[in-house]
Design a protein around this motif. Structure first.
Motif, PDB file in Angstrom:
ATOM      1  N   LEU A   1       5.426  -5.065  -9.162  1.00 44.88           N
ATOM      2  CA  LEU A   1       4.309  -4.510  -8.393  1.00 44.88           C
ATOM      3  C   LEU A   1       4.291  -4.964  -6.939  1.00 44.88           C
ATOM      4  O   LEU A   1       3.885  -4.201  -6.062  1.00 44.88           O
ATOM      5  N   ASP A   2       4.746  -6.177  -6.659  1.00 50.58           N
ATOM      6  CA  ASP A   2       4.797  -6.628  -5.263  1.00 50.58           C
ATOM      7  C   ASP A   2       5.747  -5.756  -4.448  1.00 50.58           C
ATOM      8  O   ASP A   2       5.425  -5.326  -3.340  1.00 50.58           O
TER       9      ASP A   2
ATOM     10  N   ARG B   1       0.784  -4.638   5.734  1.00 51.05           N
ATOM     11  CA  ARG B   1      -0.328  -4.907   4.815  1.00 51.05           C
ATOM     12  C   ARG B   1      -1.168  -6.063   5.325  1.00 51.05           C
ATOM     13  O   ARG B   1      -0.653  -7.019   5.881  1.00 51.05           O
ATOM     14  N   GLY B   2      -2.453  -5.952   5.120  1.00 57.69           N
ATOM     15  CA  GLY B   2      -3.352  -7.048   5.438  1.00 57.69           C
ATOM     16  C   GLY B   2      -3.560  -7.299   6.917  1.00 57.69           C
ATOM     17  O   GLY B   2      -4.119  -8.289   7.315  1.00 57.69           O
TER      18      GLY B   2
ATOM     19  N   LEU C   1       5.604   1.261  -0.910  1.00 54.14           N
ATOM     20  CA  LEU C   1       4.678   2.375  -0.800  1.00 54.14           C
ATOM     21  C   LEU C   1       3.710   2.210   0.369  1.00 54.14           C
ATOM     22  O   LEU C   1       3.328   3.191   1.005  1.00 54.14           O
ATOM     23  N   ALA C   2       3.328   0.990   0.690  1.00 51.46           N
ATOM     24  CA  ALA C   2       2.384   0.760   1.785  1.00 51.46           C
ATOM     25  C   ALA C   2       3.074   0.692   3.143  1.00 51.46           C
ATOM     26  O   ALA C   2       2.566   1.211   4.129  1.00 51.46           O
TER      27      ALA C   2
ATOM     28  N   ALA D   1      13.099   8.098   0.505  1.00 53.43           N
ATOM     29  CA  ALA D   1      13.784   6.996  -0.171  1.00 53.43           C
ATOM     30  C   ALA D   1      12.836   5.822  -0.413  1.00 53.43           C
ATOM     31  O   ALA D   1      12.859   5.201  -1.484  1.00 53.43           O
ATOM     32  N   ALA D   2      11.993   5.517   0.561  1.00 50.44           N
ATOM     33  CA  ALA D   2      11.024   4.425   0.392  1.00 50.44           C
ATOM     34  C   ALA D   2      10.041   4.738  -0.723  1.00 50.44           C
ATOM     35  O   ALA D   2       9.686   3.862  -1.523  1.00 50.44           O
TER      36      ALA D   2
END
Length: 88
Positions: free
Chosen positions: A60-61, A85-86, A67-68, A46-47
């Motif tokens: 895109l954000d 992230r990051g 996705l990440a 689902a993600a």
């Protein structure tokens, strides 16, 4: 026969390129159900559907977040041991 949460997630994934808005709705429903019932595989599918739908809808954000991390509001652990992230 009632569709399972994983069936719903797979349906969403299949709709991503054809109807990303509908895919996003189905993926959100699947993600909520999978999270509630602790179905990690269905939640992952689902993600992915959410992330790809967001990509096709040019958000895109949100796409990168799904996705990440698997969910934009809930950072997931990664294979390299970092979180979200990051992370350093």
């Amino acid at each position: 026969m009632a569709a399972t949460t994983e069936d719903l997630a797979r349906e969403a994934l299949g709709l991503v390129e054809v109807d990303p808005r509908r895919a996003a709705v189905l993926a959100a429903q699947a993600m909520a159900g999978a999270h509630q019932s602790h179905e990690k595989a269905a939640e992952s599918v689902a993600a992915r559907a959410q992330g790809l739908a967001a990509f096709y809808l040019e958000d895109l954000d949100a796409s990168v977040a799904f996705l990440a991390d698997g969910h934009p509001a809930r950072p997931a652990g990664r294979i390299d041991g970092t979180r979200g992230r990051g992370a350093t």
